[in-house]
Design a protein around this motif. Structure first.
Motif, short mmCIF file in Angstrom:
data_model
loop_
_atom_site.label_atom_id
_atom_site.label_comp_id
_atom_site.label_asym_id
_atom_site.label_seq_id
_atom_site.Cartn_x
_atom_site.Cartn_y
_atom_site.Cartn_z
N LEU A 59 0.84 -1.16 0.17
CA LEU A 59 -0.06 -0.10 0.06
C LEU A 59 0.83 1.44 -0.06
O LEU A 59 0.61 2.04 -0.54
CB LEU A 59 -0.98 -0.04 0.96
N LEU A 60 2.04 1.24 0.64
CA LEU A 60 2.80 2.16 0.67
C LEU A 60 3.85 2.49 -0.58
O LEU A 60 4.59 3.52 -0.63
CB LEU A 60 3.70 2.16 1.98
N GLY A 61 3.81 1.39 -1.27
CA GLY A 61 4.75 1.27 -2.48
C GLY A 61 6.44 1.15 -1.97
O GLY A 61 7.03 1.83 -2.70
N VAL A 62 6.69 0.47 -0.99
CA VAL A 62 7.80 0.41 -0.63
C VAL A 62 8.50 -1.16 -0.44
O VAL A 62 7.34 -1.94 -0.24
CB VAL A 62 8.27 1.09 0.84
N GLU A 63 9.76 -1.58 -0.22
CA GLU A 63 10.25 -2.71 0.09
C GLU A 63 10.54 -2.97 1.09
O GLU A 63 10.57 -2.00 2.11
CB GLU A 63 11.50 -2.96 -0.78
N ALA A 64 10.52 -4.26 1.91
CA ALA A 64 10.86 -4.42 3.22
C ALA A 64 12.43 -3.79 3.77
O ALA A 64 12.34 -3.73 4.81
CB ALA A 64 10.44 -5.95 3.39
N HIS A 65 13.07 -3.81 2.54
CA HIS A 65 14.45 -3.31 3.30
C HIS A 65 14.63 -2.04 2.78
O HIS A 65 15.91 -1.51 3.11
CB HIS A 65 15.51 -4.09 2.26
N ALA A 66 13.45 -1.21 2.62
CA ALA A 66 13.65 0.41 2.51
C ALA A 66 14.01 1.00 3.82
O ALA A 66 13.68 0.38 4.89
CB ALA A 66 12.02 0.88 2.09
N GLU A 67 14.73 2.27 3.73
CA GLU A 67 15.17 2.78 5.03
C GLU A 67 14.03 3.56 5.34
O GLU A 67 13.16 3.68 4.70
CB GLU A 67 16.16 3.90 4.71
N PRO A 68 13.96 3.82 6.83
CA PRO A 68 12.95 4.46 7.44
C PRO A 68 12.67 5.79 6.75
O PRO A 68 11.26 6.02 6.73
CB PRO A 68 13.44 4.68 8.96
N ILE A 103 1.50 -0.22 10.81
CA ILE A 103 1.93 -1.53 10.95
C ILE A 103 3.44 -1.55 10.65
O ILE A 103 4.29 -2.29 11.08
CB ILE A 103 1.03 -2.12 10.01
N VAL A 104 3.94 -0.90 9.51
CA VAL A 104 5.46 -1.06 9.05
C VAL A 104 6.28 -0.28 10.05
O VAL A 104 7.12 -0.88 10.51
CB VAL A 104 5.68 -0.26 7.85
N ARG A 105 6.09 0.53 10.74
CA ARG A 105 6.60 1.21 11.74
C ARG A 105 6.85 0.10 13.32
O ARG A 105 7.89 0.11 13.66
CB ARG A 105 5.98 2.42 12.41
N LYS A 106 5.92 -0.40 13.35
CA LYS A 106 5.90 -1.36 14.58
C LYS A 106 6.62 -2.36 14.02
O LYS A 106 7.77 -2.92 15.00
CB LYS A 106 4.30 -1.66 14.98
N ARG A 107 6.72 -2.96 12.88
CA ARG A 107 7.37 -4.16 12.59
C ARG A 107 8.86 -3.86 12.60
O ARG A 107 9.67 -4.47 13.02
CB ARG A 107 6.90 -4.80 11.19
N GLN A 108 9.19 -2.55 12.15
CA GLN A 108 10.64 -2.24 11.70
C GLN A 108 11.04 -1.24 13.09
O GLN A 108 12.37 -1.20 13.05
CB GLN A 108 10.77 -1.46 10.58
N GLY A 109 10.28 -0.92 13.97
CA GLY A 109 10.87 -0.62 15.22
C GLY A 109 11.55 0.99 15.09
O GLY A 109 12.55 1.26 15.62
N PHE A 110 10.73 1.63 14.06
CA PHE A 110 11.47 3.16 14.13
C PHE A 110 10.26 4.15 14.39
O PHE A 110 9.01 4.00 14.45
CB PHE A 110 12.00 3.65 12.54
#
Length: 254
Positions: free
Chosen positions: A193-202, A247-254
């Motif tokens: 939905l955000l159009g980003v990859e899992a390895h993208a920087e915060p 959701i992404v912030r919580k998963r990646q911790g930033f």
């Protein structure tokens, strides 16, 4: 708008030295109004009572504190929701301390908030964000009481919103609806939905989120002749973006 010190200064100056004194007194009074951020007689009474004027970033947390205390007891869910709002706004430590103090001040329920809400009214995006945060706080304990709804309708009116529009916003944060969305949106869905990859920087994720939010926000449709269904669609898209980013912030911790 009546500037208290300006009026007092003009009156005192006129009594002492007629029109020239009134002009000088008004100028001095206006300087004091600006320095002390006095916008009304109610605001002056508030300052005389020992309560400092609220900064823009404190007004929201005064509202949240008042809502949390509305039923007489602040629940753990209210405290957690206030913390989430601080995180959502990406507050640094000094800002968080001010927000906590404002939240506690709001619980006392002594502030006259009209002057602050009228100031926020000039910023439609900020006004909507404030109402959304308030509804999240209302639903933090799983229910919306009569007094809480009355406060939201009153504040919404002072922010320039119609009753029906404020009530419609409440439905987006009703627990049943919110939980349904959370259950159907997974981590991979959020990335897509955000159009980003899992390895993208915060920083890249934040930039993508803000770009999409700016593009799809319903405020973009104001005055454009958009239909109610288009506004609802934009509102739903914006809500999905908020959820995906969370959701992404919580998963990646930033």
């Amino acid at each position: 708008m009546l500037w208290p010190s300006t009026v007092i200064g003009a009156g005192a100056g006129f009594a002492i030295a007629s029109i020239p004194g009134a002009l000088l007194g008004a100028l001095l009074g206006q300087a004091m109004d600006r320095r002390l951020q006095l916008h009304s007689w109610a605001h002056l009474r508030e300052r005389l009572g020992g309560r400092p004027a609220l900064r823009d970033d404190e007004v929201l947390f005064v509202l949240l504190g008042r809502l949390a205390k509305c039923d007489g007891r602040v629940a753990d869910g209210h405290i957690q929701q206030a913390r989430q709002e601080m995180q959502r706004l990406e507050m640094n430590e000094p800002a968080r301390r001010r927000a906590i103090a404002a939240f506690n001040r709001g619980k006392a329920g002594k502030d006259r908030l009209g002057v602050y809400l009228r100031r926020v009214r000039q910023q439609p995006h900020a006004a909507e964000g404030m109402l959304r945060a308030c509804w999240r706080m209302v639903w933090a304990d799983g229910r919306a009481g009569r007094r809480e709804r009355e406060l939201l309708l009153d504040w919404g009116q002072q922010l320039g919103w119609s009753t029906s529009r404020v009530q419609a916003l409440a439905l987006e944060y009703e627990p049943r609806r919110h939980n349904l969305t959370s259950a159907t949106l997974g981590y991979q869905d959020a990335l897509h939905l955000l159009g980003v990859e899992a390895h993208a920087e915060p920083g890249q994720i934040k930039q993508a989120y803000r770009r999409l939010l700016s593009r799809h926000h319903p405020d973009k449709l104001v005055g454009s002749g958009a239909s109610p269904s288009q506004v609802r669609e934009a509102t739903e898209r914006t809500r999905e973006l908020h959820q995906a980013y969370s959701i992404v912030r919580k998963r990646q911790g930033f």
